[in-house]
Design an enzyme around this catalytic site. Sequence first.
Site, PDB file in Angstrom:
ATOM      1  N   THR A  13      31.067  41.302 102.516  1.00  0.00           N
ATOM      2  CA  THR A  13      31.837  40.099 103.003  1.00  0.00           C
ATOM      3  C   THR A  13      33.166  40.131 102.051  1.00  0.00           C
ATOM      4  OG1 THR A  13      30.055  38.797 103.385  1.00  0.00           O
ATOM      5  CG2 THR A  13      32.152  37.690 103.180  1.00  0.00           C
ATOM      6  N   VAL A  14      33.101  40.375 100.878  1.00  0.00           N
ATOM      7  CA  VAL A  14      34.273  40.324 100.037  1.00  0.00           C
ATOM      8  C   VAL A  14      35.181  41.581 100.222  1.00  0.00           C
ATOM      9  CG1 VAL A  14      35.415  40.025  97.717  1.00  0.00           C
ATOM     10  CG2 VAL A  14      33.346  38.637  98.596  1.00  0.00           C
ATOM     11  N   GLU A 128      39.037  36.424  88.364  1.00  0.00           N
ATOM     12  CA  GLU A 128      39.526  35.228  88.938  1.00  0.00           C
ATOM     13  C   GLU A 128      38.826  34.757  90.198  1.00  0.00           C
ATOM     14  OE1 GLU A 128      42.329  32.837  88.490  1.00  0.00           O
ATOM     15  OE2 GLU A 128      40.771  31.853  89.638  1.00  0.00           O
ATOM     16  N   GLY A 186      25.445  30.694 107.986  1.00  0.00           N
ATOM     17  CA  GLY A 186      25.795  31.768 107.050  1.00  0.00           C
ATOM     18  C   GLY A 186      26.245  31.062 105.721  1.00  0.00           C
ATOM     19  N   LYS A 204      28.738  29.612  87.250  1.00  0.00           N
ATOM     20  CA  LYS A 204      30.037  29.235  87.149  1.00  0.00           C
ATOM     21  C   LYS A 204      30.621  28.283  86.080  1.00  0.00           C
ATOM     22  CE  LYS A 204      30.377  29.959  92.490  1.00  0.00           C
ATOM     23  NZ  LYS A 204      30.200  29.472  93.409  1.00  0.00           N
ATOM     24  N   GLY A 301      34.024  32.730 100.940  1.00  0.00           N
ATOM     25  CA  GLY A 301      34.498  33.195 102.149  1.00  0.00           C
ATOM     26  C   GLY A 301      35.369  34.503 102.068  1.00  0.00           C
TER      27      GLY A 301
HETATM   28  N1  LIG Z   1      31.177  36.263  99.830  1.00  0.00           N
HETATM   29  C1  LIG Z   1      31.628  35.305  99.182  1.00  0.00           C
HETATM   30  O1  LIG Z   1      32.276  34.382  99.707  1.00  0.00           O
HETATM   31  C2  LIG Z   1      32.065  35.385  97.857  1.00  0.00           C
HETATM   32  C3  LIG Z   1      32.675  34.265  97.099  1.00  0.00           C
HETATM   33  C4  LIG Z   1      33.007  34.530  95.772  1.00  0.00           C
HETATM   34  C5  LIG Z   1      32.470  35.563  94.754  1.00  0.00           C
HETATM   35  N2  LIG Z   1      31.518  36.320  95.661  1.00  0.00           N
HETATM   36  C6  LIG Z   1      30.794  37.390  94.962  1.00  0.00           C
HETATM   37  O2  LIG Z   1      31.577  38.650  95.319  1.00  0.00           O
HETATM   38  C7  LIG Z   1      30.540  39.606  95.425  1.00  0.00           C
HETATM   39  C8  LIG Z   1      30.061  40.403  96.525  1.00  0.00           C
HETATM   40  O3  LIG Z   1      29.613  39.364  97.448  1.00  0.00           O
HETATM   41  P1  LIG Z   1      29.411  39.797  99.162  1.00  0.00           P
HETATM   42  O4  LIG Z   1      29.261  38.611  99.568  1.00  0.00           O
HETATM   43  O5  LIG Z   1      31.041  40.395  99.612  1.00  0.00           O
HETATM   44  O6  LIG Z   1      28.289  40.536  99.135  1.00  0.00           O
HETATM   45  P2  LIG Z   1      27.742  41.498 100.328  1.00  0.00           P
HETATM   46  O7  LIG Z   1      28.294  41.025 101.601  1.00  0.00           O
HETATM   47  O8  LIG Z   1      26.192  41.562 100.254  1.00  0.00           O
HETATM   48  O9  LIG Z   1      28.261  43.129 100.175  1.00  0.00           O
HETATM   49  C9  LIG Z   1      27.906  43.778  98.961  1.00  0.00           C
HETATM   50  C10 LIG Z   1      28.354  45.469  99.189  1.00  0.00           C
HETATM   51  O10 LIG Z   1      27.896  46.043  98.051  1.00  0.00           O
HETATM   52  C11 LIG Z   1      27.202  47.222  98.504  1.00  0.00           C
HETATM   53  N3  LIG Z   1      26.148  47.399  97.546  1.00  0.00           N
HETATM   54  C12 LIG Z   1      25.283  46.428  97.049  1.00  0.00           C
HETATM   55  N4  LIG Z   1      24.527  47.242  96.146  1.00  0.00           N
HETATM   56  C13 LIG Z   1      24.751  48.247  96.388  1.00  0.00           C
HETATM   57  C14 LIG Z   1      24.203  49.616  95.526  1.00  0.00           C
HETATM   58  N5  LIG Z   1      23.349  49.340  94.464  1.00  0.00           N
HETATM   59  N6  LIG Z   1      24.959  50.567  95.778  1.00  0.00           N
HETATM   60  C15 LIG Z   1      25.707  50.866  96.579  1.00  0.00           C
HETATM   61  N7  LIG Z   1      26.228  49.729  97.170  1.00  0.00           N
HETATM   62  C16 LIG Z   1      25.813  48.719  96.959  1.00  0.00           C
HETATM   63  C17 LIG Z   1      26.640  46.930  99.918  1.00  0.00           C
HETATM   64  O11 LIG Z   1      26.603  48.191 100.614  1.00  0.00           O
HETATM   65  P3  LIG Z   1      26.325  48.113 102.118  1.00  0.00           P
HETATM   66  O12 LIG Z   1      27.427  47.501 102.860  1.00  0.00           O
HETATM   67  O13 LIG Z   1      26.038  49.648 102.518  1.00  0.00           O
HETATM   68  O14 LIG Z   1      24.937  47.394 102.110  1.00  0.00           O
HETATM   69  C18 LIG Z   1      27.778  46.006 100.500  1.00  0.00           C
HETATM   70  O15 LIG Z   1      28.741  46.825 100.929  1.00  0.00           O
HETATM   71  C19 LIG Z   1      29.176  39.006  94.516  1.00  0.00           C
HETATM   72  O16 LIG Z   1      29.161  39.025  93.234  1.00  0.00           O
HETATM   73  C20 LIG Z   1      29.436  37.588  94.854  1.00  0.00           C
HETATM   74  O17 LIG Z   1      28.645  36.808  94.017  1.00  0.00           O
HETATM   75  C21 LIG Z   1      31.409  36.356  97.024  1.00  0.00           C
END
Ligand SMILES: NC(=O)c1ccc[n+]([C@@H]2O[C@H](COP(=O)([O-])OP(=O)(O)OC[C@H]3O[C@@H](n4cnc5c(N)ncnc54)[C@H](OP(=O)(O)O)[C@@H]3O)[C@@H](O)[C@H]2O)c1
Length: 428
Positions: A13-14, A128, A186, A204, A301
């Site tokens: 997502t990010v 940030e 979601g 946080k 998001g």
């Molecule tokens: N989503 C939000 O709105 C949001 C907001 C603020 C902060 N965050 C933080 O941002 C971070 C990412 O969140 P997200 O929502 O983007 O997560 P996500 O959608 O689950 O994406 C994780 C990504 O990392 C890859 N990945 C995970 N473990 C891996 C591993 N062991 N080896 C290789 N690749 C790996 C996955 O690969 P694949 O695609 O191949 O599975 C995927 O592309 C987290 O720390 C979260 O707390 C998220």
Amino acid sequence: MHALGVGLLGLGTVGTGVARVLLGKRAALERRIGRPVEIHHVLVRDTGKRRGVDLAAHLVTDPQAVIADEQTDVVVEVLGGEEPARSLILEAIEHGKHVVTANKEVMAKHGPTILAAAAARGVTVAYEASVGGGIPLIGPFQLDLAANDITSVVGIVNGTTNYILTRMTESRASFADALAEAQELGYAEPDPTNDVEGWDAAYKLAILASLAFGAPVKPEQVFREGITRVSQRDILYAAEMGYRIKLLAIGRLVDGQVETRVHPSLVHLGSMLASVDGSFNAVQVAGDLIGQALFYGRGAGSEPTASAVIADLIALGTSVGRGSPQSRAAETPPLRPMRLLQSRYFLRLLTLDRPGVMAAIATVLGDRGISLASVVQKESVVLGDDVPGAEIVLTTHLANEAAIQDALDTLRHMPVIKTVGSLLRVYE
Ligand SMILES: NC(=O)c1ccc[n+]([C@@H]2O[C@H](COP(=O)([O-])OP(=O)(O)OC[C@H]3O[C@@H](n4cnc5c(N)ncnc54)[C@H](OP(=O)(O)O)[C@@H]3O)[C@@H](O)[C@H]2O)c1
């Protein structure tokens, strides 16, 4: 001047949001930073998965291809979870790379170690995006509020639980139905434990409190209660009394000690925090020079979080440091034990419907120095086996946490009390 080389760890997502903005705003970012930004390698688990972004960069499954690559100046960690994210951040630092991360879990648990490693290696770790998504919070604490002595930081920092509580309030949904709806949209993960048990908010708060008060607060040192036991009854009674129930993350300096707690709280209807609804976040900061400031916006998001990640990249690209986050206080203030908390309380009890019950409850509380502010008793309710009962809702004046817990222990063992429905704290 050579391009600013970015290596992405994660394209979910990010990561996808970051990649899209880096491509879509290429020219504007080059003007702002003074050189182009190029993504060279991206670490994912599955290179065959369809991605919502058309990248020229190589998708790889070997992290070394990203963090040891000579072209990489900045490693952007958006994998999530504790491992391998923590190890890869530390390895990237060893390789002399700057790091931008959105990972609250890693920064809350290992922030001091990571920041010390970065300082020793002469690189910067910027985070940030780890708190409040698109809302600027880390930067303001490190820079814009640096002249203040911060006395409190209080907020709604978890969009999932705020969405659930909002639905429970507005549409009278049960906790289970509101959670299912959040999962469908979601907003909540298939396993919602981290959000609904208050861990995400505790991560946080640990990060914010460490920045605000200069005391490294670990997530497990934050007093934590989730929202799973908040019932429709609590929400209705709170509304009648002029309150909304919110999951608050509260960090305060009390008598030179740092108090940190995450729990459902009654918030007065007229207050700013009561009007923060749905998946929005807000953090209220009090400082000696600014008085009060409120930060409000989208706490998660793809695009809001990408906004924060890219702001950190721009700051690194232009070498505008964000200052040292670790040196606010001359001496590290101690953490304040929860038993010393002074708060007003909301207590819902199911009792037998008999004369003298109310007097007995008042005596238990009064003996511990707890005085009542209000009492509500509706028509009788039927307990099991057709036994007539009463639901009694009390609020107290300011009282002490240890005293109220002791009173609850006694109330739970009284034959006339059938259930202690809930104990919630009032935030004022
Ligand atoms: N989503 C939000 O709105 C949001 C907001 C603020 C902060 N965050 C933080 O941002 C971070 C990412 O969140 P997200 O929502 O983007 O997560 P996500 O959608 O689950 O994406 C994780 C990504 O990392 C890859 N990945 C995970 N473990 C891996 C591993 N062991 N080896 C290789 N690749 C790996 C996955 O690969 P694949 O695609 O191949 O599975 C995927 O592309 C987290 O720390 C979260 O707390 C998220």
